[in-house]
Design a protein around this motif. Structure first.
Motif, PDB file in Angstrom:
ATOM      1  N   GLU A   1      27.783  48.794  43.728  1.00 39.62           N
ATOM      2  CA  GLU A   1      27.351  48.219  42.455  1.00 39.62           C
ATOM      3  C   GLU A   1      27.257  46.689  42.523  1.00 39.62           C
ATOM      4  O   GLU A   1      26.418  46.087  41.855  1.00 39.62           O
ATOM      5  CB  GLU A   1      28.339  48.622  41.350  1.00 39.62           C
ATOM      6  N   TYR A   2      28.146  46.077  43.305  1.00 39.45           N
ATOM      7  CA  TYR A   2      28.231  44.612  43.362  1.00 39.45           C
ATOM      8  C   TYR A   2      28.246  44.171  44.826  1.00 39.45           C
ATOM      9  O   TYR A   2      29.284  43.742  45.349  1.00 39.45           O
ATOM     10  CB  TYR A   2      29.487  44.126  42.630  1.00 39.45           C
ATOM     11  N   PRO A   3      27.129  44.273  45.505  1.00 35.76           N
ATOM     12  CA  PRO A   3      27.109  43.995  46.956  1.00 35.76           C
ATOM     13  C   PRO A   3      27.463  42.555  47.310  1.00 35.76           C
ATOM     14  O   PRO A   3      27.814  42.288  48.461  1.00 35.76           O
ATOM     15  CB  PRO A   3      25.672  44.331  47.350  1.00 35.76           C
ATOM     16  N   GLN A   4      27.381  41.643  46.350  1.00 36.96           N
ATOM     17  CA  GLN A   4      27.703  40.246  46.634  1.00 36.96           C
ATOM     18  C   GLN A   4      29.198  39.949  46.554  1.00 36.96           C
ATOM     19  O   GLN A   4      29.623  38.856  46.927  1.00 36.96           O
ATOM     20  CB  GLN A   4      26.946  39.335  45.641  1.00 36.96           C
ATOM     21  N   TRP A   5      29.998  40.906  46.112  1.00 38.70           N
ATOM     22  CA  TRP A   5      31.428  40.641  45.936  1.00 38.70           C
ATOM     23  C   TRP A   5      32.141  40.497  47.270  1.00 38.70           C
ATOM     24  O   TRP A   5      31.819  41.174  48.253  1.00 38.70           O
ATOM     25  CB  TRP A   5      32.077  41.767  45.139  1.00 38.70           C
ATOM     26  N   THR A   6      33.166  39.642  47.264  1.00 39.38           N
ATOM     27  CA  THR A   6      33.987  39.414  48.452  1.00 39.38           C
ATOM     28  C   THR A   6      35.059  40.494  48.577  1.00 39.38           C
ATOM     29  O   THR A   6      35.296  41.288  47.656  1.00 39.38           O
ATOM     30  CB  THR A   6      34.675  38.053  48.373  1.00 39.38           C
ATOM     31  N   ASP A   7      35.725  40.495  49.719  1.00 38.78           N
ATOM     32  CA  ASP A   7      36.870  41.391  49.931  1.00 38.78           C
ATOM     33  C   ASP A   7      37.891  41.231  48.811  1.00 38.78           C
ATOM     34  O   ASP A   7      38.409  42.221  48.283  1.00 38.78           O
ATOM     35  CB  ASP A   7      37.499  41.070  51.297  1.00 38.78           C
ATOM     36  N   GLU A   8      38.177  39.984  48.431  1.00 36.47           N
ATOM     37  CA  GLU A   8      39.188  39.724  47.393  1.00 36.47           C
ATOM     38  C   GLU A   8      38.743  40.279  46.050  1.00 36.47           C
ATOM     39  O   GLU A   8      39.543  40.907  45.328  1.00 36.47           O
ATOM     40  CB  GLU A   8      39.446  38.222  47.282  1.00 36.47           C
TER      41      GLU A   8
ATOM     42  N   GLY B   1      52.542  46.509  46.806  1.00 41.39           N
ATOM     43  CA  GLY B   1      53.616  45.579  47.113  1.00 41.39           C
ATOM     44  C   GLY B   1      54.067  44.791  45.894  1.00 41.39           C
ATOM     45  O   GLY B   1      53.371  44.705  44.880  1.00 41.39           O
ATOM     46  N   ASN B   2      55.261  44.190  46.009  1.00 38.33           N
ATOM     47  CA  ASN B   2      55.834  43.399  44.920  1.00 38.33           C
ATOM     48  C   ASN B   2      55.827  41.901  45.214  1.00 38.33           C
ATOM     49  O   ASN B   2      56.422  41.130  44.477  1.00 38.33           O
ATOM     50  CB  ASN B   2      57.263  43.865  44.631  1.00 38.33           C
ATOM     51  N   ASP B   3      55.201  41.517  46.285  1.00 38.52           N
ATOM     52  CA  ASP B   3      55.009  40.096  46.576  1.00 38.52           C
ATOM     53  C   ASP B   3      53.752  39.960  47.425  1.00 38.52           C
ATOM     54  O   ASP B   3      53.233  40.940  47.974  1.00 38.52           O
ATOM     55  CB  ASP B   3      56.231  39.483  47.264  1.00 38.52           C
ATOM     56  N   LEU B   4      53.266  38.731  47.534  1.00 37.26           N
ATOM     57  CA  LEU B   4      51.982  38.506  48.188  1.00 37.26           C
ATOM     58  C   LEU B   4      52.024  38.851  49.672  1.00 37.26           C
ATOM     59  O   LEU B   4      51.060  39.405  50.213  1.00 37.26           O
ATOM     60  CB  LEU B   4      51.546  37.055  47.989  1.00 37.26           C
ATOM     61  N   ALA B   5      53.149  38.561  50.341  1.00 37.10           N
ATOM     62  CA  ALA B   5      53.241  38.841  51.774  1.00 37.10           C
ATOM     63  C   ALA B   5      53.128  40.338  52.048  1.00 37.10           C
ATOM     64  O   ALA B   5      52.399  40.775  52.959  1.00 37.10           O
ATOM     65  CB  ALA B   5      54.550  38.289  52.334  1.00 37.10           C
ATOM     66  N   ALA B   6      53.855  41.151  51.264  1.00 41.20           N
ATOM     67  CA  ALA B   6      53.772  42.600  51.443  1.00 41.20           C
ATOM     68  C   ALA B   6      52.366  43.096  51.145  1.00 41.20           C
ATOM     69  O   ALA B   6      51.825  43.957  51.851  1.00 41.20           O
ATOM     70  CB  ALA B   6      54.788  43.284  50.547  1.00 41.20           C
ATOM     71  N   GLN B   7      51.761  42.544  50.095  1.00 42.21           N
ATOM     72  CA  GLN B   7      50.413  42.973  49.727  1.00 42.21           C
ATOM     73  C   GLN B   7      49.410  42.681  50.840  1.00 42.21           C
ATOM     74  O   GLN B   7      48.575  43.527  51.178  1.00 42.21           O
ATOM     75  CB  GLN B   7      49.978  42.278  48.441  1.00 42.21           C
ATOM     76  N   GLN B   8      49.507  41.500  51.417  1.00 34.13           N
ATOM     77  CA  GLN B   8      48.579  41.156  52.499  1.00 34.13           C
ATOM     78  C   GLN B   8      48.764  42.083  53.699  1.00 34.13           C
ATOM     79  O   GLN B   8      47.796  42.424  54.385  1.00 34.13           O
ATOM     80  CB  GLN B   8      48.788  39.694  52.920  1.00 34.13           C
ATOM     81  N   SER B   9      49.985  42.511  53.955  1.00 42.05           N
ATOM     82  CA  SER B   9      50.247  43.415  55.078  1.00 42.05           C
ATOM     83  C   SER B   9      49.613  44.783  54.880  1.00 42.05           C
ATOM     84  O   SER B   9      49.316  45.483  55.848  1.00 42.05           O
ATOM     85  CB  SER B   9      51.756  43.586  55.279  1.00 42.05           C
ATOM     86  N   LEU B  10      49.412  45.167  53.631  1.00 43.07           N
ATOM     87  CA  LEU B  10      48.879  46.486  53.324  1.00 43.07           C
ATOM     88  C   LEU B  10      47.356  46.529  53.319  1.00 43.07           C
ATOM     89  O   LEU B  10      46.769  47.605  53.334  1.00 43.07           O
ATOM     90  CB  LEU B  10      49.394  46.936  51.949  1.00 43.07           C
ATOM     91  N   ARG B  11      46.716  45.375  53.289  1.00 40.53           N
ATOM     92  CA  ARG B  11      45.264  45.314  53.142  1.00 40.53           C
ATOM     93  C   ARG B  11      44.551  45.376  54.495  1.00 40.53           C
ATOM     94  O   ARG B  11      45.041  44.872  55.500  1.00 40.53           O
ATOM     95  CB  ARG B  11      44.866  44.050  52.386  1.00 40.53           C
ATOM     96  N   ALA B  12      43.354  45.967  54.471  1.00 47.56           N
ATOM     97  CA  ALA B  12      42.548  46.076  55.693  1.00 47.56           C
ATOM     98  C   ALA B  12      41.837  44.775  56.026  1.00 47.56           C
ATOM     99  O   ALA B  12      41.470  44.538  57.177  1.00 47.56           O
ATOM    100  CB  ALA B  12      41.526  47.201  55.539  1.00 47.56           C
ATOM    101  N   GLY B  13      41.591  43.935  55.013  1.00 49.38           N
ATOM    102  CA  GLY B  13      40.959  42.641  55.262  1.00 49.38           C
ATOM    103  C   GLY B  13      39.451  42.643  55.138  1.00 49.38           C
ATOM    104  O   GLY B  13      38.812  41.606  55.336  1.00 49.38           O
ATOM    105  N   GLU B  14      38.860  43.759  54.759  1.00 48.12           N
ATOM    106  CA  GLU B  14      37.413  43.796  54.536  1.00 48.12           C
ATOM    107  C   GLU B  14      37.090  44.894  53.524  1.00 48.12           C
ATOM    108  O   GLU B  14      37.772  45.922  53.436  1.00 48.12           O
ATOM    109  CB  GLU B  14      36.648  44.042  55.835  1.00 48.12           C
ATOM    110  N   GLY B  15      36.087  44.629  52.721  1.00 39.63           N
ATOM    111  CA  GLY B  15      35.627  45.607  51.748  1.00 39.63           C
ATOM    112  C   GLY B  15      36.616  45.922  50.652  1.00 39.63           C
ATOM    113  O   GLY B  15      36.458  46.907  49.939  1.00 39.63           O
ATOM    114  N   GLY B  16      37.671  45.093  50.506  1.00 39.23           N
ATOM    115  CA  GLY B  16      38.678  45.318  49.482  1.00 39.23           C
ATOM    116  C   GLY B  16      39.646  46.435  49.794  1.00 39.23           C
ATOM    117  O   GLY B  16      40.547  46.731  49.005  1.00 39.23           O
TER     118      GLY B  16
END
Length: 607
Positions: free
Chosen positions: A288-295, A223-238
């Protein structure tokens, strides 16, 4: 950082460099880079690129501006993350290359004023389409497979968009009596104006906004803006959301790419494949980095996938479509340097020189001009002849014919239907064992000459391509060549080595070689050996293919383990287009076992 320049020349550097650059131009004019032995050809191309960097980068951001969009405040995350809108790639100039910033230019400002009417409509773009571009018999580009067409549009969706156009005051193209077009006159939306320019513009030529980020940041996926990007994400595991047989946006038709002109099956396939690749990267990083967040997982995976896409285009796609031995070496040198991939893998960068060790991982350089993609870059990437009209889909297992279809059946929302009926393995196999079209006269897809937009309006995209290049102030063929330090065509017989084409061109352009359109001239001219498109277009590639790497912080100084992780860098360096395909579609292995470049024709089971 050096002060950006708006016009004129950047410094030569050393006297030796200046002499080399002058010799390169002289040798290219007298002999041609493509007729030289490879070492001399490479030296010539380096000199040509130096000349283009000094003389063919022009800034439009210095033109009067009003109402520029607000950007977010600087943050520590900008040091290690690509933003959704392309801001903060250059930390000193955070707006550089962002979405909805201006296209730059590769020719001087005084050569970018559009012609006034009626000159801008002369010769008639529709008649150029009918007389010079219409495909009577498909001319294949046999050295490559049809994935090159799908990949190119996948890249275009990342790089450039002028928006959908304004229909309230359209261009009106008059039609001849024998023209079967159903609406008279033919109406073509005008390109949307630059809303950040004052109305008077201080007498400077018009500018236009790129709806997409100018950076090579895989914005077609993210996406080219944050709203579009958030719509494309699953919300877990990056991860990104994986589409089923339909759109990612069943409840948001405004975001559905099928509602944007140009969407088709090949584009859908590439989107799906690289969503799977992003998610595979996320899974590896999570181990490799199990402590990392979705973001954290998402942002690192985006960096890795964007760089991987840039690498595939640089060292695989482009060398496939311009497969002259000299250009294959030169393009791979953009990534690895002339010392080559083996030295790069063993020792990394051994020199600060981009010629020896490549651009990637080196120092960023804007060559005195703020980074932007250019109108001339857009013009030379108008390569619709790559698309065949008729398609055969076959089984990857035994090459059995599964279905035949026209391009119309693969375009727009129809792409979802087709995608749901055939597996991804068979679709990629069918593209990999088919040829695209050669980018030449009389090879424009028939269905794109009668293309139905998502809003139901008919368009002749061949006529639109011709008109758009004129409208955006890109010079016609001969003037374009002059500005890129090439010899203009003296007459129609020197423009093309096909005497029938020469006579057709003379007739359409009323004997005036200076009126030949850029796209028409590029399609007509002699191509270097191994090229699917013209040497004139290649000159913009010589300049801008390097510049997209040189200017990007995330592909130069920040191409490091601290930003990407060592796992990420290893993923990029050990992955090719074939690796991506076989990671997600292992049943393609038999067909791909004999290819070293996934964009070369694949083997059929019966072969």
């Amino acid at each position: 950082m050096r002060r950006p320049r708006t016009t004129g020349e950047a410094p030569h550097g050393s006297p030796f460099v200046a002499l080399h650059d002058r010799l390169a131009l002289a040798v290219d004019h007298r002999i041609g880079w493509d007729r030289l032995p490879r070492p001399l050809g490479l030296l010539t191309l380096v000199g040509l690129r130096d000349n283009l960097r000094r003389k063919n980068l022009f800034d439009t951001t210095s033109y009067p501006t009003r109402g520029a969009p607000d950007i977010e405040a600087p943050s520590a995350r900008h040091l290690t993350e690509r933003t959704a809108d392309g801001t903060y790639n250059d930390l000193e100039h955070p707006r550089m290359g962002m979405a909805r910033s201006r296209f730059g230019r590769n020719v001087p400002a005084d050569r970018t004023y559009p012609e006034p009417e009626p000159d801008i409509l002369t010769p008639n773009p529709r008649e150029i389409s009918r007389a010079l571009l219409t495909r009577h018999a498909f001319v294949p580009a046999e050295s490559v497979n049809a994935l090159v067409a799908a990949w190119l549009q996948f890249m275009i969706r990342d790089w450039v968009s002028h928006g959908h156009g304004a229909i309230d005051d359209p261009w009106q193209i008059e039609l001849l009596d024998d023209d079967p077009w159903p609406v008279r006159p033919m109406l073509v939306p005008r390109t949307l104006p630059d809303t950040t320019r004052p109305e008077d513009g201080d007498g400077l030529p018009p500018t236009y906004l790129n709806e997409h980020s100018h950076w090579w940041d895989a914005s077609q996926l993210y996406g080219n803006d944050l709203a579009a990007q958030q719509s494309l994400r699953a919300g877990e595991g990056g991860r990104l959301r994986v589409p089923g047989n339909g759109s990612l946006f069943p409840d948001r038709p405004d975001l559905d790419p099928a509602n944007t002109p140009g969407f088709w099956l090949g584009l859908l396939m590439m989107h799906h494949l690289f969503i799977l690749e992003h998610n595979a990267v996320c899974e590896r990083l999570a181990r490799e980095y199990p402590q990392w967040t979705d973001e954290q997982l998402f942002q690192r995976a985006r960096l890795i996938v964007a760089a991987l896409i840039a690498k595939i285009h640089t060292v695989e796609w482009t060398p496939a479509v311009i497969s002259h031995p000299t250009t294959v070496t030169a393009l791979r040198a953009n990534w690895y340097g002339l010392l080559g991939e083996r030295v790069h893998r063993l020792l990394g960068r051994v020199s600060r020189s981009e010629v020896l060790s490549g651009i990637v991982g080196g120092r960023p350089d804007h060559f005195g001009v703020p980074y932007a993609l250019t109108e001339e870059f857009v013009a030379v990437y108008r390569m619709h002849p790559l698309v065949p009209d008729d398609w055969s889909f076959r089984s990857a297992e035994d090459d059995t014919l599964l279905r035949e279809a026209s391009f119309r059946e693969l375009a727009g929302p129809h792409a979802y239907d087709f995608f749901g009926k055939l597996g991804l393995t068979d679709l990629f196999y069918s593209f990999g064992t088919s040829h695209p079209g050669l980018v030449t006269l009389h090879n424009y897809p028939r269905f794109l000459q009668e293309f139905e937009r998502p809003d139901g309006k008919l368009m002749d995209l061949a006529a639109v391509d011709v008109l758009r290049i004129r409208e955006l102030g890109v010079p016609r063929y001969n003037e374009f060549r002059r500005r890129l330090h090439l010899k203009p065509a003296a007459d129609f017989t020197s423009l093309t080595d096909d005497p029938v084409w020469a006579e057709e061109l003379r007739r359409v352009y009323s004997g005036d070689i200076e009126r030949v359109d850029l796209m028409v001239g590029m399609f007509a001219e002699r191509r270097p050996a191994g090229f699917a498109f013209s040497d004139t277009a290649f000159r913009i590639f010589v300049l801008m293919a390097s510049r997209r790497l040189n200017s990007d912080r995330f592909l130069t100084t920040d191409y490091t383990p601290a930003v990407y992780t060592q796992t990420g860098l290893d993923w990029i360096e050990n992955t090719s287009m074939a690796t991506v395909l076989l990671r997600h579609l292992p049943d393609l292995r038999a067909s791909m076992r004999s290819v070293t470049n996934a964009f070369a024709p694949w083997q059929r089971p019966s072969a």
